[in-house]
Design a protein around this motif. Structure first.
Motif, mmCIF file in Angstrom:
data_model
loop_
_atom_site.group_PDB
_atom_site.id
_atom_site.type_symbol
_atom_site.label_atom_id
_atom_site.label_comp_id
_atom_site.label_asym_id
_atom_site.label_seq_id
_atom_site.Cartn_x
_atom_site.Cartn_y
_atom_site.Cartn_z
ATOM 1 N N ALA A 113 -0.972 6.733 -2.410
ATOM 2 C CA ALA A 113 -2.214 7.124 -1.737
ATOM 3 C C ALA A 113 -2.422 8.626 -1.538
ATOM 4 O O ALA A 113 -2.649 9.080 -0.419
ATOM 5 C CB ALA A 113 -2.325 6.382 -0.392
ATOM 6 N N PRO A 114 -2.358 9.414 -2.615
ATOM 7 C CA PRO A 114 -2.675 10.831 -2.474
ATOM 8 C C PRO A 114 -4.193 11.025 -2.330
ATOM 9 O O PRO A 114 -4.944 10.044 -2.360
ATOM 10 C CB PRO A 114 -2.184 11.426 -3.795
ATOM 11 N N ASN A 115 -4.588 12.256 -2.152
ATOM 12 C CA ASN A 115 -5.997 12.543 -1.903
ATOM 13 C C ASN A 115 -6.606 13.318 -3.062
ATOM 14 O O ASN A 115 -5.957 14.170 -3.670
ATOM 15 C CB ASN A 115 -6.121 13.323 -0.596
ATOM 16 N N ASP A 170 0.865 -1.178 0.000
ATOM 17 C CA ASP A 170 0.000 0.000 0.000
ATOM 18 C C ASP A 170 0.905 1.232 0.000
ATOM 19 O O ASP A 170 1.642 1.456 0.961
ATOM 20 C CB ASP A 170 -0.859 -0.068 1.270
ATOM 21 N N GLN A 189 1.812 8.190 11.047
ATOM 22 C CA GLN A 189 0.646 7.298 11.027
ATOM 23 C C GLN A 189 0.936 5.944 11.682
ATOM 24 O O GLN A 189 0.147 5.015 11.580
ATOM 25 C CB GLN A 189 0.165 7.084 9.580
ATOM 26 N N TYR A 232 2.630 -1.433 4.362
ATOM 27 C CA TYR A 232 2.033 -0.103 4.229
ATOM 28 C C TYR A 232 3.144 0.933 4.317
ATOM 29 O O TYR A 232 3.938 0.898 5.257
ATOM 30 C CB TYR A 232 1.042 0.174 5.361
ATOM 31 N N THR A 292 3.744 4.819 4.691
ATOM 32 C CA THR A 292 3.248 6.192 4.912
ATOM 33 C C THR A 292 4.232 6.917 5.816
ATOM 34 O O THR A 292 5.170 6.313 6.333
ATOM 35 C CB THR A 292 1.886 6.235 5.644
ATOM 36 N N GLY A 322 -7.378 8.824 -1.303
ATOM 37 C CA GLY A 322 -8.442 9.412 -0.480
ATOM 38 C C GLY A 322 -9.530 9.945 -1.392
ATOM 39 O O GLY A 322 -9.473 11.083 -1.841
ATOM 40 N N HIS A 337 -4.282 3.379 -2.251
ATOM 41 C CA HIS A 337 -5.455 3.637 -1.406
ATOM 42 C C HIS A 337 -5.739 5.146 -1.401
ATOM 43 O O HIS A 337 -5.548 5.826 -0.390
ATOM 44 C CB HIS A 337 -5.099 3.140 0.005
ATOM 45 N N HIS A 377 3.724 12.223 -0.120
ATOM 46 C CA HIS A 377 3.316 11.253 -1.134
ATOM 47 C C HIS A 377 4.490 10.913 -2.057
ATOM 48 O O HIS A 377 4.568 9.812 -2.587
ATOM 49 C CB HIS A 377 2.132 11.781 -1.942
ATOM 50 N N ASP A 421 -9.769 1.125 6.599
ATOM 51 C CA ASP A 421 -8.537 0.340 6.530
ATOM 52 C C ASP A 421 -8.760 -1.098 6.997
ATOM 53 O O ASP A 421 -8.110 -2.019 6.490
ATOM 54 C CB ASP A 421 -7.414 1.010 7.339
ATOM 55 N N HIS A 443 -1.714 4.527 13.998
ATOM 56 C CA HIS A 443 -2.903 4.109 13.246
ATOM 57 C C HIS A 443 -2.742 2.669 12.756
ATOM 58 O O HIS A 443 -3.648 1.842 12.910
ATOM 59 C CB HIS A 443 -3.143 5.047 12.064
ATOM 60 N N PHE A 444 -1.581 2.378 12.208
ATOM 61 C CA PHE A 444 -1.385 1.033 11.652
ATOM 62 C C PHE A 444 -1.179 -0.017 12.737
ATOM 63 O O PHE A 444 -1.637 -1.155 12.602
ATOM 64 C CB PHE A 444 -0.244 1.035 10.626
ATOM 65 N N TYR A 460 -11.578 6.767 8.430
ATOM 66 C CA TYR A 460 -10.292 6.213 7.982
ATOM 67 C C TYR A 460 -10.024 4.830 8.587
ATOM 68 O O TYR A 460 -9.576 3.921 7.898
ATOM 69 C CB TYR A 460 -9.218 7.215 8.402
#
Ligand code: ARG
Length: 548
Positions: free
Chosen positions: A116-118, A113, A329, A323, A325, A155, A153, A127, A305, A332-333, A301
């Motif tokens: 993953a830009p938005n 993964d 983050q 992943y 990033t 956004g 992934h 990014h 995921d 989060h993961f 979010y």
């Protein structure tokens, strides 16, 4: 192809019954490899390390591979490979289809993964790093025979679409004319509007509901904004020369339909609990829980995921999840993996890794920003590097700077240093490749073409030749290390060492001016080095030009 190191390790193992932990020596006087296994065994057996080392050396049957083994210092074993063995290993590697890189016996699916830009925002430096690092992982793992599935992934879902669509409608914007920078301007206007005008804010909220309930016009504008954005991302990927394609895009919205079922599943099984109106999972070691559904009934979010992870394991068949990033983050993961393990969505047979990278800093050592204080766009960075070097070199400079320091560390974006053709830079490695290519071209013009399949090295007497040959045989291990531990800086360090040794070799061993078997052997060494440099740079996503 078994590497020299594997063969040596196996021989040691027969005698020690333990991993000999052979390490490349840092100095030529300590041989090519060193083992401190005797120190370890001696500690276990309560004996003197030197005695254990002497005993091992007497028992080891490696005379066909090495010079007589040496015991040094407190009980290190120094290993020096025979020149004939090195010569043969280099030529075998040269003839091998995979350049000696060990192939997975049973290819497994690795899902990576990254990028993953938005939507409606241009990619920024974060990014950029994710894209370059993920691209390197994809290349390295494919080179080891794994089946890599990149997942972008993006956004493409969330509350921001309410204001974006509402603003576009109010301005009667012609979306067919809009590009990504234009969409970003729209985003900024919508955001200002939202802050200033409560009526607009209400309309934006209503628009979010319309989007969620599948209103036709709303969905159509949403789709258009995604298409505009992905077209912009695709342009940037082309500029970066990365492997990502449109087929790798699986944005957040992909999982909308699964979110309710996941919430139900986790709630019925008692893994998720209600907390202040929200459905959450508390994870040991973290103060804040993972939020599956907020108190307004919205999904965000975290749960997206969870759904993406489940899809990757169940439907894509992933055995390894990676992943990429920024390091912020990380929590989060960690929570995501913990929730997925609790839920049984992530069985023990599947590994999950988060690779968090550091920030790109400006010349003053603070996070890189534009003069206006906004995040720097990726295109601006490329433009800046390209003002100092041609596009190919500028790209090499940026990618190498990104990959050559430990990923979790911050680094300073210093175009002058990064584009220099001396020092530990991408252009320096490109230059090494171009220089060795020039030698091979000149030899070929004299009728000396090296055929990889039946090249042989018959003379390998000079220390500089031997050390170059040794480094070449270490390439497969350098690649395997990146595949296992996701540490591209190790491959960069290896290639830099190789390029540096190539210069010493030129200084000490004339190639074109030598004759007969010496000349031929040196040309084979040059060809093998050219191949390793090209393949190593290729794994970093960097071009290896023949001329610079
Ligand atoms: N779009 C997110 C960002 O810009 C990154 C997504 C990373 N991938 C993921 N599966 N959460 O920060």
């Amino acid at each position: 192809m078994a590497s020299l190191l594997d063969i040596l390790s196996a021989r040691f193992h027969l005698v020690t019954g333990a991993d000999p932990e052979l390490r490349p020596s840092t100095k030529a006087q300590f041989g090519h490899y060193q083992s401190n296994v005797a120190l370890r065994l001696a500690a276990e057996q309560g004996r003197k390390p030197r005695d254990v080392a002497q005993e091992l050396v007497a028992k080891l049957d490696v005379a066909d591979l090495c010079e007589p083994l040496e015991v040094a210092g407190p009980g290190f074993i120094n290993i020096r490979l025979l020149p004939t063995v090195l010569a043969q290993a280099v030529t075998e590697q040269l003839g091998d289809t995979h350049g000696g890189i060990a192939q997975a016996d049973q290819p497994t699916v690795v899902v990576i993964d990254y990028s993953a830009p938005n939507v409606a925002k241009q990619m920024h430096v974060g990014h950029l790093r994710s894209t370059i690092i993920g691209d390197c992982f994809t290349r390295v793992l494919r080179a080891t025979g794994e089946t890599v599935i990149p997942q972008n992934h993006i956004g493409d879902w969330g509350r921001q679409f309410g204001m974006l669509i509402e603003q576009a409608l109010e301005e009667a914007l012609d979306l067919d004319q809009l590009d990504l920078p234009g969409a970003e301007d729209l985003y900024l206007r919508a955001n200002k509007h939202l802050d200033a005008d409560p009526v607009f804010a209400d309309r934006a909220r209503a628009r979010v509901v319309a989007l969620q309930s599948g209103d036709d016009q709303t969905r159509q504008i949403w789709r258009q904004l995604i298409d505009i954005s992905t077209a912009g991302f695709t342009r940037t990927y082309a500029r970066l020369q990365v492997l990502l394609t449109d087929a790798d895009i699986a944005g957040e919205s992909t999982y909308n339909d699964q979110l309710a079922a996941i919430c139900d599943d986790l709630e019925t099984r008692g893994i998720a609990t209600m907390d202040d109106g929200a459905l959450v999972v508390f994870v040991p070691g973290f103060d804040a829980p993972a939020i599956l559904r907020n108190s307004a009934g919205g999904y965000g979010y975290d749960v997206t995921d969870v759904a993406a992870l489940k899809h990757r394991v169940d439907d894509l068949g992933a055995r390894r999840l990676i992943y990429v990033t920024d390091a912020r983050q990380h929590d989060h993961f960690m929570k995501l993996f913990a929730v997925a393990r609790l839920a049984g969505y992530l069985p023990e047979t599947v590994s999950a890794e988060h690779v968090g990278f550091g920030m790109v800093l400006g010349p003053d050592g603070t996070p890189f920003k534009t003069r206006e204080g906004t995040a720097v766009h990726l295109d601006d960075l490329l433009d800046e590097a390209e003002s100092l070097a041609n596009p190919e070199v500028a790209l090499a400079a940026i990618k190498y700077a990104d990959l050559s320091t430990q990923l979790h560390k911050d680094y300073v974006f210093d175009p002058a240093r990064m584009t220099a053709t001396t020092g530990d830079t991408g252009p320096y490695l490109q230059y090494a490749h171009a220089r060795v290519s020039a030698i091979l071209r000149r030899a070929a013009a004299d009728g000396d073409v090296i055929e990889d399949a039946d090249a042989t090295i018959t003379v390998l007497t000079e220390p500089a030749e031997q050390w170059l040959a040794l480094l070449l045989t270490r390439f497969p291990a350098a690649v395997a290390e990146v595949a296992d531990h996701l540490t591209p800086h190790k491959l960069c360090g290896y290639l830099f060492e190789l390029a540096t040794q190539l210069s010493s070799f030129y200084e000490q061993c004339p190639v074109l001016k030598s004759e007969g078997e010496v000349r031929h052997s040196r040309l084979v060494l040059c060809r093998a080095t050219q191949k390793v440099l090209a393949s190593g740079l290729g794994l970093l996503g960097i071009a290896a030009p023949d001329v610079m």
